[in-house]
Structure formats: C-alpha cells, structure tokens
Scaffold this motif. Structure first.
Motif, short mmCIF file in Angstrom:
data_model
loop_
_atom_site.label_atom_id
_atom_site.label_comp_id
_atom_site.label_asym_id
_atom_site.label_seq_id
_atom_site.Cartn_x
_atom_site.Cartn_y
_atom_site.Cartn_z
N ASP A 75 0.81 -1.22 0.00
CA ASP A 75 0.00 0.00 0.00
C ASP A 75 0.84 1.27 0.00
O ASP A 75 0.30 2.38 -0.01
CB ASP A 75 -0.92 0.01 1.23
CG ASP A 75 -2.01 -1.05 1.16
OD1 ASP A 75 -2.45 -1.36 0.03
OD2 ASP A 75 -2.40 -1.58 2.22
N ASP A 76 2.17 1.10 0.03
CA ASP A 76 3.02 2.31 0.05
C ASP A 76 4.20 2.21 -0.92
O ASP A 76 5.30 2.65 -0.62
CB ASP A 76 3.54 2.57 1.48
CG ASP A 76 4.44 1.45 2.00
OD1 ASP A 76 4.56 0.41 1.32
OD2 ASP A 76 5.03 1.62 3.08
N VAL A 77 3.94 1.64 -2.10
CA VAL A 77 5.00 1.55 -3.12
C VAL A 77 5.44 2.94 -3.54
O VAL A 77 4.62 3.83 -3.78
CB VAL A 77 4.50 0.78 -4.36
CG1 VAL A 77 5.58 0.75 -5.43
CG2 VAL A 77 4.09 -0.63 -3.99
N LYS A 78 6.75 3.13 -3.60
CA LYS A 78 7.28 4.43 -4.04
C LYS A 78 8.51 4.24 -4.92
O LYS A 78 9.20 3.23 -4.82
CB LYS A 78 7.64 5.29 -2.82
CG LYS A 78 8.58 4.62 -1.83
CD LYS A 78 8.76 5.48 -0.60
CE LYS A 78 9.59 4.77 0.47
NZ LYS A 78 8.89 3.57 1.01
N LYS A 79 8.73 5.21 -5.78
CA LYS A 79 9.90 5.22 -6.64
C LYS A 79 11.05 5.88 -5.89
O LYS A 79 10.93 7.01 -5.43
CB LYS A 79 9.59 5.97 -7.93
CG LYS A 79 10.78 6.09 -8.87
CD LYS A 79 10.37 6.86 -10.13
CE LYS A 79 11.57 7.09 -11.04
NZ LYS A 79 11.17 7.83 -12.27
N ILE A 80 12.16 5.16 -5.79
CA ILE A 80 13.34 5.68 -5.09
C ILE A 80 14.21 6.50 -6.03
O ILE A 80 14.71 7.56 -5.67
CB ILE A 80 14.16 4.54 -4.46
CG1 ILE A 80 13.27 3.70 -3.54
CG2 ILE A 80 15.35 5.10 -3.69
CD1 ILE A 80 12.65 4.46 -2.40
N GLY A 81 14.42 6.01 -7.26
CA GLY A 81 15.25 6.74 -8.22
C GLY A 81 15.93 5.80 -9.20
O GLY A 81 15.68 4.60 -9.22
N GLN A 82 16.80 6.38 -10.04
CA GLN A 82 17.54 5.63 -11.04
C GLN A 82 18.87 5.13 -10.47
O GLN A 82 19.59 5.90 -9.84
CB GLN A 82 17.80 6.50 -12.27
CG GLN A 82 16.55 7.06 -12.93
CD GLN A 82 15.71 5.97 -13.57
OE1 GLN A 82 16.23 5.07 -14.21
NE2 GLN A 82 14.40 6.06 -13.40
N GLU A 83 19.19 3.85 -10.68
CA GLU A 83 20.44 3.28 -10.18
C GLU A 83 20.96 2.25 -11.18
O GLU A 83 20.18 1.61 -11.89
CB GLU A 83 20.23 2.60 -8.82
CG GLU A 83 19.72 3.54 -7.73
CD GLU A 83 19.40 2.81 -6.43
OE1 GLU A 83 19.89 1.68 -6.26
OE2 GLU A 83 18.65 3.37 -5.60
N THR A 84 22.28 2.12 -11.25
CA THR A 84 22.89 1.11 -12.11
C THR A 84 23.21 -0.12 -11.27
O THR A 84 23.90 -0.04 -10.26
CB THR A 84 24.18 1.64 -12.76
OG1 THR A 84 23.85 2.78 -13.58
CG2 THR A 84 24.83 0.57 -13.63
N VAL A 85 22.68 -1.27 -11.69
CA VAL A 85 22.86 -2.54 -10.98
C VAL A 85 23.41 -3.57 -11.96
O VAL A 85 22.80 -3.82 -13.00
CB VAL A 85 21.54 -3.04 -10.38
CG1 VAL A 85 21.73 -4.39 -9.69
CG2 VAL A 85 20.97 -2.02 -9.40
N ASP A 86 24.55 -4.14 -11.64
CA ASP A 86 25.18 -5.16 -12.51
C ASP A 86 25.33 -4.64 -13.94
O ASP A 86 25.13 -5.39 -14.91
CB ASP A 86 24.35 -6.45 -12.50
CG ASP A 86 24.29 -7.08 -11.12
OD1 ASP A 86 25.22 -6.86 -10.32
OD2 ASP A 86 23.31 -7.80 -10.84
N GLY A 87 25.67 -3.36 -14.06
CA GLY A 87 25.88 -2.76 -15.37
C GLY A 87 24.62 -2.39 -16.12
O GLY A 87 24.68 -1.96 -17.27
N VAL A 88 23.46 -2.54 -15.48
CA VAL A 88 22.17 -2.26 -16.12
C VAL A 88 21.53 -1.04 -15.46
O VAL A 88 21.48 -0.94 -14.23
CB VAL A 88 21.22 -3.47 -16.01
CG1 VAL A 88 19.87 -3.16 -16.64
CG2 VAL A 88 21.85 -4.70 -16.65
N ARG A 89 21.04 -0.12 -16.26
CA ARG A 89 20.35 1.06 -15.74
C ARG A 89 18.96 0.64 -15.27
O ARG A 89 18.15 0.10 -16.04
CB ARG A 89 20.23 2.12 -16.83
CG ARG A 89 19.72 3.47 -16.33
CD ARG A 89 20.71 4.12 -15.39
NE ARG A 89 20.33 5.50 -15.07
CZ ARG A 89 20.91 6.21 -14.12
NH1 ARG A 89 21.89 5.68 -13.39
NH2 ARG A 89 20.53 7.46 -13.89
#
Length: 281
Positions: free
Chosen positions: A160-174
């Motif tokens: 009930d409280d899903v939120k967008k944290i931001g853009q991050e690169t993980v394992d070379g993937v945006r």
C-alpha cells in the motif's frame, strides 16, 4: 486509485495537460504519483511471475543460519533446482548444495558430509512425505529447495506504500528502484489478488514467511529494460533473527539441467528407512 492508474497509462503527463500548462489531474496529484510506481512494479512482477526458469545470485543474512551466499538455477517446468550455498556466522556454517530432480531432493555437504555418511557426499530423500525419508526429517531442507524468488518479488505489487526511489545502475544495467512494505497477515487475507502469479504460488510463498515468524516485509525492486527485474531485496524480522537477502537475476528463461549425483556417492534415506515410517532422524 483505479481511475488514476488508467489516467497514467492512457494519458501521460504531457497529453493530459491543459492549454494553460497545468494538469487537469492536479486535484488527484498524490494518488496519481503513487499509481505510476504501482503500475511499474505490477508490470515487472507479472513478467517475473510468468518466467519458467531463471538463475540468480543470493547474499545476505538469514536469521540464525547467519550469512549466506550462493548461486541458484531454478526451473518450474519441469521442476528442477540446483542450489550451491555457503553459510557463515550462524548455526549452519559451511558449504552445502541442494539439487531437486523430479520428486527427489539431494543434499550435499562436501567432505564434512562424507565423514558422517561412510564416504558418501550426498543424501537423497523424497520431496513429499513425513517419515524419515521425507523432507521434514532434515530440518526444513525442502524449504531451501522450494524457493520461488519471482513470487517473492511479486508481493511488492500488493504493497500500500509503493514508491519510486530513483535511477540506479545494478550489474551494469540502468534500473529504476522501487520500494514498499507489506503485512504478512494482509497478504494472507488477499486471496483474490490480481496479477500473473497463481494463487497456489502466492499462498505457498506467503505461508513460508509466516512459518519463519515474519509479520511485515520491506521489499525493494530494481527494474531494468523491458520491465525485467534485475535485483530484489527482502528485509524482515523472523523468529530466529533478522532476514536481509538480496537476489540478482540473470539467464532468465534459459534451459536448466540438473544432474542427480551418482548413486554410489548417495545415501538414499527412503531405502534405508523403508518400512520404518515412524522413525525420525
């Protein structure tokens, strides 16, 4: 929230703007802002739930078992698991492997196991059953082999409280990072939750958390191109201590082949305790 969600999917910010430059949905601003992350998470969860095989790396802490790290290849059709794990700082230190082949589970413990198994490195027992040969006789190894990380990640869509944290690169993937919390009690009540995840997989996953003594989960999801889940993290307090595991996905929908260990290197508990159903290890 349904109207706001439809608005996000059909309009977009620019298309719904009035000639004066202000959005006609200003009055529902907070609701609309929340609907966008919910829609994104649901798409990623549905795509993950539809996968029939995957491989992943896992690391973190699992209650009294301490720190864990390893790699897993996992197939739903046919059902197969190849898990290789290392634990430290807890009650079950060392390296072990779990292979699920058909209806049989093989647990290997390296040389430490061989010392206790007359030179053999593997123990075999049926996935089903409550006797000495059953999964219950080995302290919950069935739960180790029966993980379903795609189903676990899909639970975030019901927060009930899903939120967008931001853009991050993980394992070379945006990726885009989303987060939220869910109550295990509420998940158990929502038997008709929407999404690609089957009711059976969902219920099995939620009840596993209940067996661990989890009341609430904090979930994080990193979604990459094509709505693909790149990373998933779960955190909670269990009856045996903190749970904090991160899963990095790769090789999705690729064939998973798991070989049973050699019979000469395996102790078959079903055969050893045949006719002694009431015996426990």
């Amino acid at each position: 929230m349904g109207a706001a969600l439809v608005g996000v999917l059909l309009c977009g910010t620019a298309a719904c703007a009035s000639p004066g430059g202000s959005s006609r949905g200003d009055a529902a601003g907070p609701q609309t802002l929340r609907a966008a992350p919910v829609a994104a998470v649901r798409k990623a969860a549905d795509k993950g739930a539809a996968l029939h095989s995957m491989s992943y790396r896992i690391d973190g802490r699992l209650g009294s078992r301490g720190n864990v790290e390893g790699k897993v290849s996992f197939s739903l059709r046919p059902r197969a698991v190849d898990m290789r794990m290392k634990t430290s700082g807890g009650a079950q230190e060392g390296e072990f492997s779990v292979r699920l082949v058909g209806d049989a589970v093989y647990v290997g413990g390296g040389e430490r196991a061989a010392a206790a198994l007359q030179g053999r490195h593997w123990v075999k027992f049926p996935m089903k059953g409550k006797g000495a040969g059953g999964a219950g006789g080995l302290g919950g190894m069935q739960q180790q082999a029966d993980q379903d990380p795609a189903a676990q990640a899909a639970l975030l869509a019901q927060s009930d409280d899903v939120k967008k944290i931001g853009q991050e690169t993980v394992d070379g993937v945006r990726t885009t990072h989303y987060a939220g919390t869910v109550s295990v009690d509420e998940l158990l009540k929502r038997s008709n939750a929407k999404g690609a995840l089957s009711a059976e997989r969902r219920e099995r996953t939620v009840r596993r958390y209940r067996q661990l003594g989890v009341d609430a989960l904090t979930l994080d999801l990193w979604v990459g191109p094509d709505d693909r889940t790149v990373k998933f993290r779960e955190r909670a307090r269990t009856g045996q201590g903190p749970l904090d595991l991160s899963i990095h996905f790769y090789d999705v929908n690729k064939p998973v082949t798991v070989q049973a260990p050699a019979a000469s290197d395996t102790l078959d508990l079903a055969q050893r305790f045949k006719g002694r159903e009431g015996t426990r290890i």
